[in-house]
Structure formats: structure tokens, C-alpha cells
Design an enzyme around this catalytic site. Structure first.
Site, PDB file in Angstrom:
ATOM      1  N   ASN A  68      -7.467  -4.511   5.117  1.00  0.00           N
ATOM      2  CA  ASN A  68      -8.041  -3.576   6.090  1.00  0.00           C
ATOM      3  C   ASN A  68      -8.708  -4.286   7.259  1.00  0.00           C
ATOM      4  OD1 ASN A  68      -7.785  -0.708   6.146  1.00  0.00           O
ATOM      5  ND2 ASN A  68      -8.698  -0.609   4.114  1.00  0.00           N
ATOM      6  N   TYR A 113      -7.532  -3.731  -2.727  1.00  0.00           N
ATOM      7  CA  TYR A 113      -7.485  -2.723  -1.672  1.00  0.00           C
ATOM      8  C   TYR A 113      -8.888  -2.654  -1.085  1.00  0.00           C
ATOM      9  CZ  TYR A 113      -7.282   1.879   0.547  1.00  0.00           C
ATOM     10  OH  TYR A 113      -7.371   2.922   1.444  1.00  0.00           O
ATOM     11  N   ASN A 119       0.876  -1.176   0.000  1.00  0.00           N
ATOM     12  CA  ASN A 119       0.000   0.000   0.000  1.00  0.00           C
ATOM     13  C   ASN A 119       0.908   1.219   0.000  1.00  0.00           C
ATOM     14  OD1 ASN A 119      -1.525   2.296   0.891  1.00  0.00           O
ATOM     15  ND2 ASN A 119      -3.089   0.927   1.707  1.00  0.00           N
ATOM     16  N   ASP A 143       2.595   4.714   5.150  1.00  0.00           N
ATOM     17  CA  ASP A 143       2.197   4.263   6.479  1.00  0.00           C
ATOM     18  C   ASP A 143       2.033   2.751   6.527  1.00  0.00           C
ATOM     19  OD1 ASP A 143       0.078   4.358   4.755  1.00  0.00           O
ATOM     20  OD2 ASP A 143      -1.385   5.013   6.235  1.00  0.00           O
ATOM     21  N   HIS A 144       2.236   2.072   5.402  1.00  0.00           N
ATOM     22  CA  HIS A 144       2.275   0.617   5.328  1.00  0.00           C
ATOM     23  C   HIS A 144       3.680   0.180   4.928  1.00  0.00           C
ATOM     24  CE1 HIS A 144      -2.209  -0.317   5.248  1.00  0.00           C
ATOM     25  NE2 HIS A 144      -2.188   0.995   5.144  1.00  0.00           N
ATOM     26  N   HIS A 185       6.205  13.750  31.055  1.00  0.00           N
ATOM     27  CA  HIS A 185       7.640  13.868  30.777  1.00  0.00           C
ATOM     28  C   HIS A 185       8.179  15.270  30.996  1.00  0.00           C
ATOM     29  CE1 HIS A 185       5.829  10.770  28.042  1.00  0.00           C
ATOM     30  NE2 HIS A 185       6.763  10.024  28.596  1.00  0.00           N
ATOM     31  N   ASP A 207      -4.060  -4.993   0.680  1.00  0.00           N
ATOM     32  CA  ASP A 207      -4.501  -4.413   1.939  1.00  0.00           C
ATOM     33  C   ASP A 207      -5.946  -4.845   2.171  1.00  0.00           C
ATOM     34  OD1 ASP A 207      -5.160  -2.916   4.117  1.00  0.00           O
ATOM     35  OD2 ASP A 207      -4.763  -0.963   3.211  1.00  0.00           O
TER      36      ASP A 207
END
Length: 518
Positions: free
Chosen positions: A199, A156, A8, A303-304, A472, A197
Site C-alpha cells: 500500500n 496486506y 491482492n 483492481d490489482h 468530447h 500489498d
């Protein structure tokens, strides 16, 4: 060996890392060539290309050494879309766009559609209108020398948006159509690989935070995958589905094997993701020919991450690419019509040509007569000037007779000299006056500067200091609410660290603060 890879890519026109210094015109084309070279696969299946046919360029679609096939979204621009690139030594014998067959042409189709009576024509057309499926059919030769047919389904699958229930229905209908088509191909004697993908994270091991998700096992997409796939393991299982998850066949207990991470939260840094990308093969093909199934999390740019498999078969390339190949598109094949084609006059009969010439001659004579009449009736400049004279531009600058002109002989009285009205001062008085005057000017300038500074400070308060997160004590980052609702567009502060498991102290804390009071 046959190596297939799926990825992807999240936009095929978006330059990947390492090629941003190229020329903008060929940056995307260089990126695609580099992607194919780094993946080094015989068949590369890409999802979420986000390109429509009108935006597809020749350098992007036609890469030396490959033949490519695209499926475009017909409803939205820059949305969805899949593409398959095959090396010339793996040229398919057939290629087809979509799962229903409604987009298929007469020649070069894959065929084998199965029973789709449960779908209406409108539903099938809608399922194939987003460019989510592409089929290529190849001839392969086993190590025994037998030739077989292998069909790759590049998919997809839709994402189920929690805020849009109709998309979940669309997703499940797409799954159903995909299963019908894949099982029909198996029944026709073809081996089948479904890759892309999907999903859906199938098992809890495929999702980092599965224990905190409500009704994880009851998700409709996971139930569909349960019916499609055999249980973990290649040899024996309680449920025998037609397909096998190839990665879990080789790595049944591998944790942290994810393929998708949130780019907004920086979750990839701590591997806080899920496995949504698969290479699914029919049972016989996986057991007999699959040598490896792998993930490539080190490959960046989306992002994949890519996933793939290696088969112990060789490809038998077709002599000619199927008609769906992009090199046969008119805009790339060099056979597109030129604009001059539409400007060539059609042939006319002699009688029609003669009537047109007579009409043109009559029109020309009539035009000349009209011009002559206009010239004869128009007055000449001499005649027009005799009736009334045209004013000269200088006439507007002549003095008016109402105001008499001053005589040059009259001398105006000179004002009295100021020196006669002022008393002389001593040098000491002049020095003191200069000092007083200078101090007064400096005080006025200082007061004016302070007034300006105080005014602008009251108007321009400047940005507020960035708050520190509670976990933090580090500067936060500002985000914007994009979800529809009463807070749409509002800004808020949150921890700047990447998202990760709650037990990891180096991951993001739960600090949250609105940038302005509501």
C-alpha cells in the site's frame, strides 16, 4: 525452480471472470482452483480475501494438490484477510498467523520475534487483529545441494485514509512491527521474502501522477521503504538496506509498471495506476537465487494484478502440514462434534434414579386425581341444557314480529308503460338522433383522454436528458457522492471516459455538473 506469486484478489468468494456460468454453490471454489492453475506457482499468497472463519467453506479452503493457510480479521466481517496456498511439493515446515506471536500456537510456530518492547500488549493485539500477516517457513535446496530455511511473510499492509489520521499511525506501527519480525528472522539465519500489498508506491517511477502529488518524497511510508530497501541495483548502492525490491533489481527503469488501478474510474484501460505490490527478498537471496521478477497485468479479476518471482532453488516438502493448515480445522477435518453429543443424558447414581422414579410416579398419580376432580365437577350436556336452552342458528334469521309480512296474494301495481308517454318518431328523426348522440359520445371520450394525458404529463415529467461532456461532446455518466459531508448522497454528472493522464486526449475530461441545483 521455485515460483512464488502474490495477488491482492479483492475478495476470494467473488467469482472471477470466466467462471460466472458455474453453479452458485461451487462457483467460488471453481474460481480458486482456476486461479491457482493459471498462476501455476509453487506458493501463491493472496491478500484481501475478505472472508472470516465462519464464512469459509471446505471447497474454498481445501484445493486438491495444495495445502492452505488463512488469517482472518477478528474485528470486521468481509474485511482484510490473507491466505497462502502451497503445492504439496512445497509444504512448509511451520506456519504462523500474525507478526507479534500473540496468535501463535504451541506447535508448528515460526518463532523469532525480536525485541518488541516498544509495543504494548494492546497495540500488538490490535495490529494482529485485522488478519494482515501470515508466515510460512520452508526448506529449500540450492543448486549446490545445500539446504536452507526460507520464510515467506504474506502481508496486506494498512491503507492510510487521509480523512482518518489514526490510520496513518496504525499503518506506520504495522510497518515497524513487520520490519522487527523480518530482521529477527534474518538474524536467526533464515532467508526472508516479504511479498504482498504494501500500500505504498516507493519511487516516482512507481506512480503515474507523482509529479503532481504534494510532498511525494516526504511520505512516511516511502521513508520507511527507503530504510528497509537498498537503493536501485543489486551489486552496489549508497544505502544498503536488508532487503531488495526484486522487480526494480531486474527492471530498474521500466516505466508504466503498475499493479493497482482504480476500478471506479476505469483507469486500468489507460494504465493510469501505481505499483503497490512487491516481492522483497533479503540481499543474499536475491543476488544468489532470483532468476526473474515479473508482473502479470493481463490477469484480470481484481483492481490489482499478480506479481511474482522465480528462484533457482528447489523446495524440500515437509512430511506433514503444520497445525495451522485448514485441513486440520475441526469443521473440515471430520472431527467436529455433532448435535447428538449434547443430547446424551449424563449417567446417574442408582439412588438418584430411584428418587426420580418415585417423584415421577407421585406426580403422575396426582395428575390423574386432578383430572378426575375436573371431570366430576364439569356439568353434563343434558344438565346444562335443562337450565337454559341454547339458541339455534336459524333463530337469528327468523322475521321480526315488529314488521308484518307481505301477503303473497297482494299484487303490486305495475308502472305505466313508457311507450304510452312517448310520441313516435319518424325514421329520419331517429337517424339524426343517433348521429348526434354518437358525436357527443366521441367528443366526450376525446376530451376525457386529453385531460388524462395532460394530467399525467404534468405529474410524470420523465428523466432529464443526459448532458454532454465539454471535452468530447459525449453523454456523461451519473455518480453519487459517497464521501461524508454536506454533499453526501448527491448525484452529479462527469465524463464517461476512463481516467488517464491529462495530456492524453482520449482520457477523461474535467467536465462536472450537479444533477440538481443545491
Amino acid at each position: 525452480m521455485l515460483r512464488v506469486v502474490s495477488w491482492n484478489i479483492n475478495g476470494i468468494r467473488r467469482p472471477v471472470q470466466g467462471v460466472a456460468n458455474q453453479e452458485p454453490s461451487n462457483c467460488a471454489a471453481v474460481a480458486v482452483g482456476r486461479i491457482l492453475g493459471e498462476l501455476d506457482a509453487d506458493i501463491v499468497c493472496l491478500q484481501e480475501t475478505k472472508v472470516t472463519r465462519d464464512a469459509l467453506t471446505e471447497p474454498l479452503a481445501i484445493v486438491e494438490g495444495y495445502n492452505s493457510y488463512f488469517s482472518f480479521s477478528r474485528n470486521r466481517s468481509g474485511y482484510s484477510g490473507v491466505a497462502t496456498f502451497c503445492k504439496d511439493n512445497a509444504t512448509p515446515v511451520a506456519a504462523e498467523e500474525g507478526l507479534s506471536g500473540l496468535l501463535a500456537t504451541q506447535n508448528g510456530n515460526v518463532g523469532c520475534y525480536g525485541n518488541m518492547d516498544e509495543f504494548t500488549q494492546e497495540e500488538l493485539r490490535a495490529l494482529d487483529s485485522e488478519g494482515r500477516a501470515l508466515l510460512t517457513q520452508h526448506k529449500i535446496r540450492t543448486w549446490e545441494g545445500k539446504e536452507r530455511i526460507l520464510t515467506l511473510i504474506n502481508v496486506y499492509c494498512p491503507h492510510a485514509d487521509p480523512g482518518r489520521p489514526e490510520r496513518l499511525v496504525f499503518k506506520m506501527r504495522f510497518y515497524r512491527l513487520l520490519q522487527i519480525r523480518a530482521e529477527a528472522l534474518l538474524a536467526a539465519g533464515s532467508h526472508v521474502i516479504i511479498l504482498g500489498d504494501l500500500n505504498t508506491a516507493h519511487r516516482p517511477i512507481d506512480h503515474w501522477d507523482a509529479v503532481n502529488l504534494e510532498c511525494f518524497e516526504e511520505d512516511p511510508g516511502r521513508k520507511w521503504m527507503d530504510s528497509l530497501l537498498s537503493n536501485l541495483g543489486c551489486q552496489s548502492a549508497s544505502h544498503v538496506g536488508p532487503f531488495i525490491d526484486s522487480y526494480r533489481c531486474f527492471q530498474p527503469k521500466q516505466e508504466g509498471a503498475f499493479t493497482c488501478w482504480s476500478a471506479v474510474t476505469g483507469a486500468r484501460h489507460l494504465n493510469y495506476g501505481s505499483r503497490l505490490d512487491y516481492v522483497l527478498g533479503d540481499r543474499t537471496l536475491v543476488i544468489d537465487t532470483f532468476q526473474a521478477s515479473f508482473l502479470l497485468p493481463e490477469v484480470m479479476g481484481s483492481d490489482h494484478c499478480p506479481v511474482g518471482a522465480v528462484l533457482s532453488v528447489s523446495s524440500v516438502p515437509a512430511k506433514q502440514c503444520p497445525p495451522l493448515c485448514t485441513r486440520f480445522l475441526p469443521e473440515f477435518a471430520g472431527t467436529q462434534l455433532k448435535i447428538l453429543r449434547f443430547l446424551v443424558p449424563l449417567e446417574q447414581s442408582p439412588v438418584l434414579e430411584q428418587s426420580v422414579l418415585q417423584h415421577n410416579n407421585q406426580t403422575r398419580v396426582q395428575t390423574c386425581q386432578n383430572k378426575a376432580q375436573v371431570h366430576s365437577t364439569r356439568p353434563r350436556p343434558s344438565q346444562a341444557g335443562s337450565g337454559r336452552g341454547q339458541k339455534n342458528l336459524k333463530s337469528y334469521f327468523q322475521p321480526s314480529p315488529n314488521f308484518p309480512q307481505a301477503s303473497p296474494d297482494i299484487e303490486l301495481p305495475s308502472p305505466p308503460l313508457m311507450s304510452t308517454l312517448m310520441t313516435p318518431k319518424t325514421p329520419e328523426e331517429e337517424a339524426v338522433a343517433k348521429v348526434v348522440k354518437g358525436r357527443a359520445k366521441a367528443s366526450e371520450a376525446k376530451d376525457e383522454k386529453e385531460v388524462r394525458i395532460s394530467f399525467w404529463k404534468s405529474v410524470l415529467v420523465g428523466p432529464l436528458r443526459t448532458p454532454l461532456c465539454g471535452g468530447h461532446r459525449e453523454p456523461c455518466v451519473m455518480r453519487t457522492v459517497k464521501k461524508p459531508g454536506p454533499n453526501l448522497g448527491r448525484h452529479f454528472y462527469m465524463c464517461a471516459r476512463p481516467r488517464g493522464p491529462p495530456t492524453d486526449p482520449s482520457s477523461r475530461c474535467n467536465f462536472f455538473l450537479w444533477s440538481r441545483p443545491s
